[in-house]
Write a protein that holds these residues in place. Structure first.
Motif, PDB file in Angstrom:
ATOM      1  N   ALA A 108       0.814  -1.214   0.000  1.00  0.00           N
ATOM      2  CA  ALA A 108       0.000   0.000   0.000  1.00  0.00           C
ATOM      3  C   ALA A 108       0.849   1.265   0.000  1.00  0.00           C
ATOM      4  O   ALA A 108       0.310   2.367   0.025  1.00  0.00           O
ATOM      5  N   GLN A 109       2.194   1.084  -0.013  1.00  0.00           N
ATOM      6  CA  GLN A 109       3.130   2.209   0.015  1.00  0.00           C
ATOM      7  C   GLN A 109       2.898   3.085   1.246  1.00  0.00           C
ATOM      8  O   GLN A 109       2.955   4.308   1.176  1.00  0.00           O
ATOM      9  N   GLU A 110       2.644   2.423   2.376  1.00  0.00           N
ATOM     10  CA  GLU A 110       2.462   3.113   3.650  1.00  0.00           C
ATOM     11  C   GLU A 110       3.714   2.954   4.500  1.00  0.00           C
ATOM     12  O   GLU A 110       4.500   2.021   4.316  1.00  0.00           O
ATOM     13  N   ASP A 111       3.906   3.881   5.444  1.00  0.00           N
ATOM     14  CA  ASP A 111       5.062   3.823   6.325  1.00  0.00           C
ATOM     15  C   ASP A 111       4.975   2.613   7.255  1.00  0.00           C
ATOM     16  O   ASP A 111       3.896   2.278   7.760  1.00  0.00           O
ATOM     17  N   ILE A 112       6.124   1.986   7.495  1.00  0.00           N
ATOM     18  CA  ILE A 112       6.204   0.895   8.460  1.00  0.00           C
ATOM     19  C   ILE A 112       6.293   1.516   9.857  1.00  0.00           C
ATOM     20  O   ILE A 112       7.053   2.459  10.063  1.00  0.00           O
ATOM     21  N   PRO A 113       5.532   1.024  10.837  1.00  0.00           N
ATOM     22  CA  PRO A 113       5.594   1.589  12.188  1.00  0.00           C
ATOM     23  C   PRO A 113       7.030   1.622  12.726  1.00  0.00           C
ATOM     24  O   PRO A 113       7.776   0.649  12.592  1.00  0.00           O
ATOM     25  N   GLU A 114       7.403   2.751  13.340  1.00  0.00           N
ATOM     26  CA  GLU A 114       8.763   2.918  13.836  1.00  0.00           C
ATOM     27  C   GLU A 114       9.153   1.835  14.839  1.00  0.00           C
ATOM     28  O   GLU A 114      10.265   1.309  14.811  1.00  0.00           O
ATOM     29  N   GLN A 115       8.219   1.500  15.744  1.00  0.00           N
ATOM     30  CA  GLN A 115       8.532   0.491  16.751  1.00  0.00           C
ATOM     31  C   GLN A 115       8.849  -0.857  16.114  1.00  0.00           C
ATOM     32  O   GLN A 115       9.754  -1.577  16.559  1.00  0.00           O
ATOM     33  N   LEU A 116       8.139  -1.188  15.050  1.00  0.00           N
ATOM     34  CA  LEU A 116       8.370  -2.457  14.375  1.00  0.00           C
ATOM     35  C   LEU A 116       9.774  -2.494  13.777  1.00  0.00           C
ATOM     36  O   LEU A 116      10.472  -3.510  13.867  1.00  0.00           O
ATOM     37  N   ILE A 117      10.192  -1.391  13.171  1.00  0.00           N
ATOM     38  CA  ILE A 117      11.530  -1.329  12.581  1.00  0.00           C
ATOM     39  C   ILE A 117      12.599  -1.467  13.662  1.00  0.00           C
ATOM     40  O   ILE A 117      13.579  -2.204  13.506  1.00  0.00           O
ATOM     41  N   VAL A 118      12.411  -0.782  14.783  1.00  0.00           N
ATOM     42  CA  VAL A 118      13.376  -0.878  15.874  1.00  0.00           C
ATOM     43  C   VAL A 118      13.412  -2.305  16.429  1.00  0.00           C
ATOM     44  O   VAL A 118      14.484  -2.828  16.766  1.00  0.00           O
ATOM     45  N   ASP A 119      12.272  -2.963  16.511  1.00  0.00           N
ATOM     46  CA  ASP A 119      12.242  -4.348  16.981  1.00  0.00           C
ATOM     47  C   ASP A 119      13.082  -5.247  16.078  1.00  0.00           C
ATOM     48  O   ASP A 119      13.835  -6.108  16.560  1.00  0.00           O
ATOM     49  N   LEU A 120      12.964  -5.059  14.769  1.00  0.00           N
ATOM     50  CA  LEU A 120      13.753  -5.859  13.833  1.00  0.00           C
ATOM     51  C   LEU A 120      15.243  -5.600  14.020  1.00  0.00           C
ATOM     52  O   LEU A 120      16.066  -6.525  13.962  1.00  0.00           O
ATOM     53  N   ILE A 121      15.599  -4.345  14.258  1.00  0.00           N
ATOM     54  CA  ILE A 121      17.007  -3.996  14.465  1.00  0.00           C
ATOM     55  C   ILE A 121      17.525  -4.638  15.751  1.00  0.00           C
ATOM     56  O   ILE A 121      18.636  -5.189  15.780  1.00  0.00           O
ATOM     57  N   LYS A 122      16.735  -4.569  16.806  1.00  0.00           N
ATOM     58  CA  LYS A 122      17.151  -5.161  18.078  1.00  0.00           C
ATOM     59  C   LYS A 122      17.396  -6.658  17.930  1.00  0.00           C
ATOM     60  O   LYS A 122      18.376  -7.196  18.452  1.00  0.00           O
ATOM     61  N   GLU A 123      16.511  -7.336  17.218  1.00  0.00           N
ATOM     62  CA  GLU A 123      16.677  -8.766  17.005  1.00  0.00           C
ATOM     63  C   GLU A 123      17.954  -9.060  16.221  1.00  0.00           C
ATOM     64  O   GLU A 123      18.676 -10.020  16.514  1.00  0.00           O
ATOM     65  N   ALA A 124      18.235  -8.220  15.212  1.00  0.00           N
ATOM     66  CA  ALA A 124      19.448  -8.409  14.411  1.00  0.00           C
ATOM     67  C   ALA A 124      20.699  -8.183  15.255  1.00  0.00           C
ATOM     68  O   ALA A 124      21.694  -8.913  15.123  1.00  0.00           O
ATOM     69  N   MET A 125      20.654  -7.187  16.132  1.00  0.00           N
ATOM     70  CA  MET A 125      21.798  -6.917  16.998  1.00  0.00           C
ATOM     71  C   MET A 125      22.034  -8.057  17.981  1.00  0.00           C
ATOM     72  O   MET A 125      23.167  -8.499  18.200  1.00  0.00           O
ATOM     73  N   LEU A 126      20.950  -8.552  18.583  1.00  0.00           N
ATOM     74  CA  LEU A 126      21.077  -9.643  19.554  1.00  0.00           C
ATOM     75  C   LEU A 126      21.557 -10.935  18.909  1.00  0.00           C
ATOM     76  O   LEU A 126      22.174 -11.776  19.570  1.00  0.00           O
ATOM     77  N   SER A 127      21.295 -11.089  17.607  1.00  0.00           N
ATOM     78  CA  SER A 127      21.758 -12.289  16.908  1.00  0.00           C
ATOM     79  C   SER A 127      23.240 -12.211  16.568  1.00  0.00           C
ATOM     80  O   SER A 127      23.820 -13.201  16.105  1.00  0.00           O
ATOM     81  N   GLN A 128      23.848 -11.033  16.775  1.00  0.00           N
ATOM     82  CA  GLN A 128      25.278 -10.836  16.482  1.00  0.00           C
ATOM     83  C   GLN A 128      25.988 -10.272  17.711  1.00  0.00           C
ATOM     84  O   GLN A 128      26.683  -9.271  17.636  1.00  0.00           O
TER      85      GLN A 128
END
Length: 230
Positions: free
Chosen positions: A62-82
């Motif tokens: 729909a070309q809508e913005d992704i919620p900021e919290q969701l993006i930060v959650d993905l980043i946190k998971e990526a950081m914890l995996s490394q």
């Protein structure tokens, strides 16, 4: 996020077409830090058949913005995996002040914010070239200038959040000139280590560093997904 709070974080942040990916890759080569590409995380998650993946896929369609919290959650998971990484470089992050506030409160303040400055016309041309290579619709290619202009306003607001903590880099030059410039910018980090956050969770005290200017702009830098709007 306790296991990784002691690890340094660098934001590389500029408008689409500013060279976020090129600069981040150069910093990674110098420091050995792991690169995290929020845009790539979002698109990868959209391919997963989960509630979160379907939500992201619907937003992208729909070309809508992704919620900021969701993006930060993905980043946190990526950081914890490394967790064995020496540090982290977040590419093209954050997109707006709210995203910055969420990350700062839930993870930590970045040790450095490398703010990329480039003429809007240069950035728009780079973005148009990349979108054309990707075979994107003509309407999207023609919208590149509007995308860059809108992003420039948001990026400036993000940089104001960090004040003197920001290191400004003129990224209008050729990528081959980046390495020596970034080594100079990061010399205090490499040789002396990072400062610790001040009491109360604010940013560590970091001296302001003059803007570094690159020259010989002859070839558009390759733009990765983080340099396209999410």
């Amino acid at each position: 996020m306790t296991p990784i709070r002691h690890l340094p974080v660098i934001f590389v942040n500029g408008v689409p077409g500013a060279g976020n990916q090129t600069v981040a890759q150069t910093i990674s080569t110098i420091t050995g830090y792991a690169m995290i590409r929020p845009g790539e995380l979002v698109r990868s998650e959209a391919d997963r058949d989960t509630a979160r993946g379907r939500l992201i896929a619907d937003k992208l369609h729909a070309q809508e913005d992704i919620p900021e919290q969701l993006i930060v959650d993905l980043i946190k998971e990526a950081m914890l995996s490394q967790q064995d990484a020496k540090g982290y470089i977040l590419v093209g992050f954050p997109k707006n002040p709210r995203m910055s506030n969420i990350f700062n409160s839930q993870v930590k303040w970045p040790e450095k914010v490398v703010a990329l400055e480039v003429d809007n016309e240069v950035a728009a041309t780079r973005l148009q070239n990349k979108l054309s290579e990707l075979g994107r619709p003509e309407s999207e290619i023609n919208a590149a200038r509007d995308i860059v202009r809108d992003a420039a306003h948001k990026v400036k607001n993000v940089h104001k959040r960090f004040g003197g903590h920001v290191i400004t880099l003129d990224s209008s030059g050729h990528p081959s000139a980046l390495a020596s410039t970034l080594k100079e910018i990061l010399s205090d980090t490499i040789e002396q280590g990072y400062g610790r956050p001040e009491p109360g969770g604010g940013p560590p005290a970091v001296a302001s560093i003059p803007a570094m200017h690159l020259h010989n702009d002859t070839t558009p830098q390759t733009l990765e997904c983080e340099e396209q709007p999410q």
